[in-house]
Motif scaffolding. Structure first.
Motif, PDB file in Angstrom:
ATOM      1  N   ALA A   1     -59.952 -52.903   8.369  1.00  0.00           N
ATOM      2  CA  ALA A   1     -60.290 -52.391   7.037  1.00  0.00           C
ATOM      3  C   ALA A   1     -59.178 -52.686   6.045  1.00  0.00           C
ATOM      4  CB  ALA A   1     -60.545 -50.887   7.112  1.00  0.00           C
TER       5      ALA A   1
ATOM      6  N   TYR B   1     -61.703 -74.310   0.704  1.00  0.00           N
ATOM      7  CA  TYR B   1     -61.011 -73.140   1.257  1.00  0.00           C
ATOM      8  C   TYR B   1     -60.458 -73.542   2.605  1.00  0.00           C
ATOM      9  CZ  TYR B   1     -60.261 -68.409   2.937  1.00  0.00           C
ATOM     10  OH  TYR B   1     -59.703 -67.279   3.423  1.00  0.00           O
TER      11      TYR B   1
ATOM     12  N   ARG C   1     -53.565 -66.845  -0.464  1.00  0.00           N
ATOM     13  CA  ARG C   1     -53.696 -65.483   0.041  1.00  0.00           C
ATOM     14  C   ARG C   1     -52.624 -65.316   1.090  1.00  0.00           C
ATOM     15  NH1 ARG C   1     -54.433 -62.522   5.013  1.00  0.00           N
ATOM     16  NH2 ARG C   1     -55.948 -60.906   4.686  1.00  0.00           N
TER      17      ARG C   1
ATOM     18  N   PHE D   1     -67.202 -58.985   9.159  1.00  0.00           N
ATOM     19  CA  PHE D   1     -66.367 -57.795   9.199  1.00  0.00           C
ATOM     20  C   PHE D   1     -65.019 -57.982   8.542  1.00  0.00           C
ATOM     21  CE2 PHE D   1     -63.325 -59.091  12.424  1.00  0.00           C
ATOM     22  CZ  PHE D   1     -63.990 -60.113  13.065  1.00  0.00           C
ATOM     23  N   PHE D   2     -64.598 -59.206   8.311  1.00  0.00           N
ATOM     24  CA  PHE D   2     -63.229 -59.428   7.846  1.00  0.00           C
ATOM     25  C   PHE D   2     -63.244 -60.020   6.454  1.00  0.00           C
ATOM     26  CE2 PHE D   2     -58.850 -59.456   8.690  1.00  0.00           C
ATOM     27  CZ  PHE D   2     -58.306 -60.597   8.148  1.00  0.00           C
ATOM     28  N   LEU D   3     -62.580 -59.353   5.537  1.00  0.00           N
ATOM     29  CA  LEU D   3     -62.434 -59.885   4.192  1.00  0.00           C
ATOM     30  C   LEU D   3     -61.182 -60.751   4.183  1.00  0.00           C
ATOM     31  CD1 LEU D   3     -63.286 -59.703   1.135  1.00  0.00           C
ATOM     32  CD2 LEU D   3     -61.519 -57.985   0.951  1.00  0.00           C
ATOM     33  N   ALA D   4     -61.383 -62.050   4.114  1.00  0.00           N
ATOM     34  CA  ALA D   4     -60.224 -62.935   4.202  1.00  0.00           C
ATOM     35  C   ALA D   4     -59.501 -63.037   2.873  1.00  0.00           C
ATOM     36  CB  ALA D   4     -60.648 -64.318   4.680  1.00  0.00           C
ATOM     37  N   ASP D   5     -60.223 -63.041   1.770  1.00  0.00           N
ATOM     38  CA  ASP D   5     -59.559 -63.289   0.500  1.00  0.00           C
ATOM     39  C   ASP D   5     -60.422 -62.738  -0.620  1.00  0.00           C
ATOM     40  OD1 ASP D   5     -58.415 -66.297  -1.246  1.00  0.00           O
ATOM     41  OD2 ASP D   5     -57.863 -64.192  -1.405  1.00  0.00           O
ATOM     42  N   ALA D   6     -59.794 -62.224  -1.646  1.00  0.00           N
ATOM     43  CA  ALA D   6     -60.498 -61.835  -2.866  1.00  0.00           C
ATOM     44  C   ALA D   6     -59.701 -62.419  -4.017  1.00  0.00           C
ATOM     45  CB  ALA D   6     -60.594 -60.325  -2.986  1.00  0.00           C
TER      46      ALA D   6
ATOM     47  N   HIS E   1     -63.993 -64.278   0.161  1.00  0.00           N
ATOM     48  CA  HIS E   1     -64.206 -65.087   1.362  1.00  0.00           C
ATOM     49  C   HIS E   1     -64.304 -64.153   2.558  1.00  0.00           C
ATOM     50  CE1 HIS E   1     -62.522 -68.307  -1.176  1.00  0.00           C
ATOM     51  NE2 HIS E   1     -63.296 -69.061  -0.450  1.00  0.00           N
TER      52      HIS E   1
ATOM     53  N   TYR F   1     -65.369 -63.541   6.849  1.00  0.00           N
ATOM     54  CA  TYR F   1     -65.418 -64.166   8.171  1.00  0.00           C
ATOM     55  C   TYR F   1     -66.290 -63.332   9.092  1.00  0.00           C
ATOM     56  CZ  TYR F   1     -64.232 -65.422  12.858  1.00  0.00           C
ATOM     57  OH  TYR F   1     -64.319 -65.777  14.178  1.00  0.00           O
TER      58      TYR F   1
ATOM     59  N   TRP G   1     -63.641 -52.160   2.067  1.00  0.00           N
ATOM     60  CA  TRP G   1     -62.425 -52.598   2.721  1.00  0.00           C
ATOM     61  C   TRP G   1     -61.258 -52.002   1.962  1.00  0.00           C
ATOM     62  CZ3 TRP G   1     -66.236 -56.480   2.243  1.00  0.00           C
ATOM     63  CH2 TRP G   1     -66.661 -57.041   3.459  1.00  0.00           C
TER      64      TRP G   1
ATOM     65  N   ALA H   1     -58.641 -54.223   0.095  1.00  0.00           N
ATOM     66  CA  ALA H   1     -58.896 -54.938  -1.148  1.00  0.00           C
ATOM     67  C   ALA H   1     -58.143 -54.331  -2.313  1.00  0.00           C
ATOM     68  CB  ALA H   1     -60.388 -54.927  -1.448  1.00  0.00           C
TER      69      ALA H   1
END
Lengths: 425, 170, 228
Positions: A272, A359, A387, B33-38, B54, B56, B84, B87
């Motif tokens: 999270a 990307y 990132r 489930f995974f926020l790689a990038d905002a 982005h 995953y 998340w 973020a």
């Protein structure tokens, strides 16, 4: 619902060029900054800003019995310039507010005005302990934009230097972890290891730290005799060196007392929060970008994703130790399988990729490091976004620390291994 | 939708981002489930913004890119910190660098620049100076301005001839 | 945020001319009182000691050289304690200079003090940004004199590779006086050691940016085993 984005189709190059020229001319008309004034200080059309939050005005409310301690941008811990505003009750932390930005250099904005090869030099000092990884992701992104693949020998050399970089970054982390707890020996061992590897990498790239080694389409130079001889010597000694530093720390009573049970992060919380890399794998989640979304030649190498159970600082330390050994194993495979061939594809000096978006994500010693690049057909990227994993991992600190003592703050932070160059870009 | 060799791209409008991302995260078949990038992109002084996420998933081989279009005149986007928590820093950075406001973010403040900084550096109408002398912090005795050099301190090392030559030329 | 020049180092100080120093040495005239800004004039005023040659810490001890000064300078030069102020990449090279392979402990600079009140040298290692400039100048002002400043790396010399950035101070000499510039990105540990040896030379010869040292133009103390 689709959006009407004005980036032209890949087919229409002339229209892209014309649009770009029009945009440049439009912007150039605004470029009348008189000397001595801030450029862009009065931006056109600022939105109405929300009222400044209390924290933004740097006003913190304290409850009864609490005290505000400022662990300022200059502190004996060795991560770099970060400021922690800590609310304590006695010696127990109740809240932490990390203040970042003391090393913000505006790299993303500078990269928008640099050619693609120059961008690869601008990103070096971001996460300065893992420079090769900093260059690897943009190189992959630009190759996707340009539509070429580097030759296989170049990919193997890239993987080799990237794993070497991972080894010395992890061994420095182990040294910094002990240094933040007061032990001086492991950091000396870490720097001995680093100096050996860095001498080797300087033989191949010419620089000790901010190696300007990657190019779009390959690497800059091939391996030479000095590099190979140093590699052989190093490989003969490395397991002994790793065991030497392991012996000082792993079974050390003081080290175990200060790391076991500290800063426990569960797998769900870690996902999270966006934590990735060794920190995430030490909490039990088997997410490694080299296996999850393979890039470069990692599909051809045999390795397993290592995880630890526990999620505390000790687990993060053991995870990195295990990854050092895994990287040595990977280097052995790479040296066995390295093919002959050129090390750089035929690419012009200033590349102009077709308009598009790319990307690329890689596994850096701190986590998932990714680059999102947008090209508009010109010699410079339109938008270059990095990132950084340490940036996102720092959000775990205000979640983990309340209830602990101040002295554990630095120890837990060291186990997350943030590097301020990457955090602040 | 648009695909590349390893990325699938979806474009939506800004106010639907929370709903879309929630479906993407919670649906067991999609399982992103995974926020790689905002990230945030500025398309020009007269164009719109875009917030790009982005994601995953372990069930799909490709990255998913969600592009949410944001108006420039009124750059409000709902926050995704409910989905998340990680973020938060991304949104603070987007606010600091681009000026995009996130509704519902309980701690929206500048993260990189000083709290009293008044501009948004990564916008396209914020121009970097051509000359270093115009850059910020042009102040006391910059090394690149010869009129501020103090030549009288050079004579110790280099001898009196140097000072005479310099004075003769300038 | 407005950056003010530090207040402890003045812009100008009047130095004695060689003729005046000559007269002092031969004892023809009373010693020259050189004003300094240690702030003790107010204290002396109450007792009428401002003009007295033996009042305060100025005048007598500075103009008439003693052999003790050479020893003091030697002691200062060989135990310069740096402040732990690594900002970014150059900090790693500074740490590498401090560790086993390139050992700076042999020059006496082992203890990197965490507190500015105990440090002699401020090695600015890493990029200085506008947000960090305020705390760094505050650190500099907290350091007690004698103090020196070494600008390590190109980012602190002149802004370096971040020349046009909106948040990088173009050289640390815009906010504080610098004694030694060590170029490089990052400088090799040997380069930093060379810079520190140059600083030791400066300390022994009493040159450098600290202008409350009197520049003894007449007597040039040239020590035999000086580092060149």
């Amino acid at each position: 619902m689709t959006s009407e984005v004005k980036i032209p189709d890949p087919i229409d190059l002339d229209r892209a060029e014309e649009a770009r020229l029009r945009r440049v001319a439009g912007l150039a008309a605004q470029r009348t900054t008189p000397a001595g004034e801030y450029a862009g200080f009065e931006s056109v059309g600022l939105p109405e800003l929300p009222p400044q939050t209390e924290r933004e005005r740097q006003v913190y409310t304290l409850e009864e019995g609490e005290m505000l301690v400022n662990m300022g941008p200059q502190h004996p811990s060795t991560h770099g310039v970060m400021r922690l505003v800590v609310k304590v009750r006695g010696e127990v932390v109740t809240d932490i507010d990390p203040v970042l930005g003391y090393l913000h250099r505006g790299i993303e904005k500078l990269c928008e005005e640099a050619t693609y090869t120059t961008v690869l030099t601008y990103v070096d000092p971001m996460d300065y302990l893992s420079t090769m990884h900093n260059e690897h992701a943009p190189a992959i992104a630009f190759e996707k934009l340009y539509g070429i693949t580097p030759p296989r020998r170049a990919e193997y050399i890239r993987a080799l230097v990237v794993e070497l970089n991972r080894i010395f970054s992890h061994s420095l982390m182990m040294g910094f972890l002990a240094l933040d707890m007061g032990g001086i020996t492991p950091i000396l061992y870490g720097f001995i290891n680093r100096d050996e590897i860095v001498d080797m990498l300087s033989a191949i790239s010419g620089q000790r730290m901010l190696f300007n080694f990657f190019r779009v389409g390959g690497v800059n130079w091939d391996t030479n005799d000095e590099f190979l001889s140093r590699l052989g010597t190093w490989r003969g000694n490395v397991l002994k060196n790793v065991e030497m530093s392991e012996r000082v720390m792993t079974d050390n009573e003081v080290f175990r007392a200060r790391t076991i049970g500290m800063g426990t992060l569960s797998g769900k919380d870690a996902i999270a929060l966006g934590v990735s890399g060794p920190n995430l794998r030490a909490s039990g989640v088997a997410f490694d970008v080299r296996k999850a979304h393979p890039y470069s030649i990692y599909p051809e190498l045999e390795f397993e994703v290592i995880t630890q159970a526990g999620g505390d600082s000790n687990a993060r330390y053991l995870q990195r130790l295990a990854e050092v050994k895994q990287s040595i194993h990977l280097i052995d495979q790479i040296i066995d399988k390295m093919p002959h061939g050129p090390v750089q594809a035929q690419v012009p000096g200033i590349i102009r990729p077709k308009p598009g978006r790319a990307y690329a994500a890689i596994e850096s010693p701190r986590g998932l490091y990714s680059v999102y690049a947008i090209s508009d057909g010109g010699p410079t990227p339109y938008r270059f976004r990095m990132r950084d994993p340490s940036f996102v991992s720092l959000q775990a600190i205000p979640k983990l620390m309340p209830g602990r003592l101040i002295a554990d703050t630095m120890a837990v932070m060291a186990s997350f291994d943030p590097v301020m160059g990457g955090v602040d870009k | 939708m648009w695909t590349d060799e390893d990325t699938v791209e979806v474009s939506i409008s800004g106010d639907r981002n929370v709903a879309v991302l929630q479906v993407l995260r919670d649906d067991p078949e999609l399982n992103f489930f995974f926020l790689a990038d905002a990230a945030a992109v500025d398309y020009g002084p007269t164009e719109h913004f875009e917030v790009v996420y982005h994601l995953y998933s372990d069930r799909h081989p490709a990255w998913l890119r969600v592009r949410a279009r944001v108006n420039r005149a009124d750059p409000h986007v709902p926050t995704i910190t409910g989905l998340w928590e990680g973020a938060m820093f991304h949104e603070r950075e987007m606010y600091d660098m681009m000026g995009i406001l996130f509704d519902g973010n309980r701690d929206l403040r500048r993260i990189y620049m000083s709290p009293d900084y008044r501009s948004f550096p990564q916008r396209k109408d914020f121009l970097l100076p051509d000359d270093a002398a115009d850059s910020s912090a042009a102040g006391v005795r910059p090394l690149e301005r010869p009129e501020t050099w103090d030549l009288s301190r050079l004579s110790d090392e280099l001898g009196p001839g140097v000072l005479a030559n310099a004075e003769g030329e300038s | 945020m407005a950056l003010k020049t530090p207040t402890t180092t003045p812009d100008k100080i009047e130095l004695p001319t060689p003729a005046e120093a000559e007269r002092v040495l031969t004892g023809a005239t009373p010693p020259i009182v050189i004003p300094d800004q240690a702030g003790d004039d107010q204290l002396l005023g109450e007792f009428g000691m401002e003009e007295h040659p033996q009042g305060g810490f100025h005048g007598l001890l500075e103009v008439i050289p003693t052999r003790a000064d050479i020893v003091l300078d030697l002691i200062r030069a060989n135990s310069l304690w740096p402040l732990l102020s690594g900002l970014s990449c150059c900090a790693i090279e500074m740490m590498s200079t401090a560790t086993s392979k390139n050992d700076i402990d042999r020059f006496g600079m082992f203890p990197f003090r965490a507190s500015p009140r105990q440090a002699d040298v401020l090695i600015v290692a890493g990029t200085l940004t506008t947000k960090m400039a305020g705390p760094l100048v505050r650190l500099w002002e907290q350091m007690p004199e004698p103090k020196w400043c070494v600008a390590m790396g190109t980012c602190t010399t002149s802004g370096g590779r971040f020349k046009r950035s909106y948040s990088v101070v173009q050289g640390v000499d815009r906010v504080m006086p610098v004694d030694v510039y060590v170029p490089g990105c990052p400088p090799r540990p040997e380069g930093l050691i060379y810079g520190m040896m140059k600083l030791q030379e400066l300390v022994k010869q009493r040159r450098g940016e600290w202008p409350t040292y009197v520049d003894r133009g007449v007597q040039r103390i040239d020590w035999e085993g000086d580092v060149r």
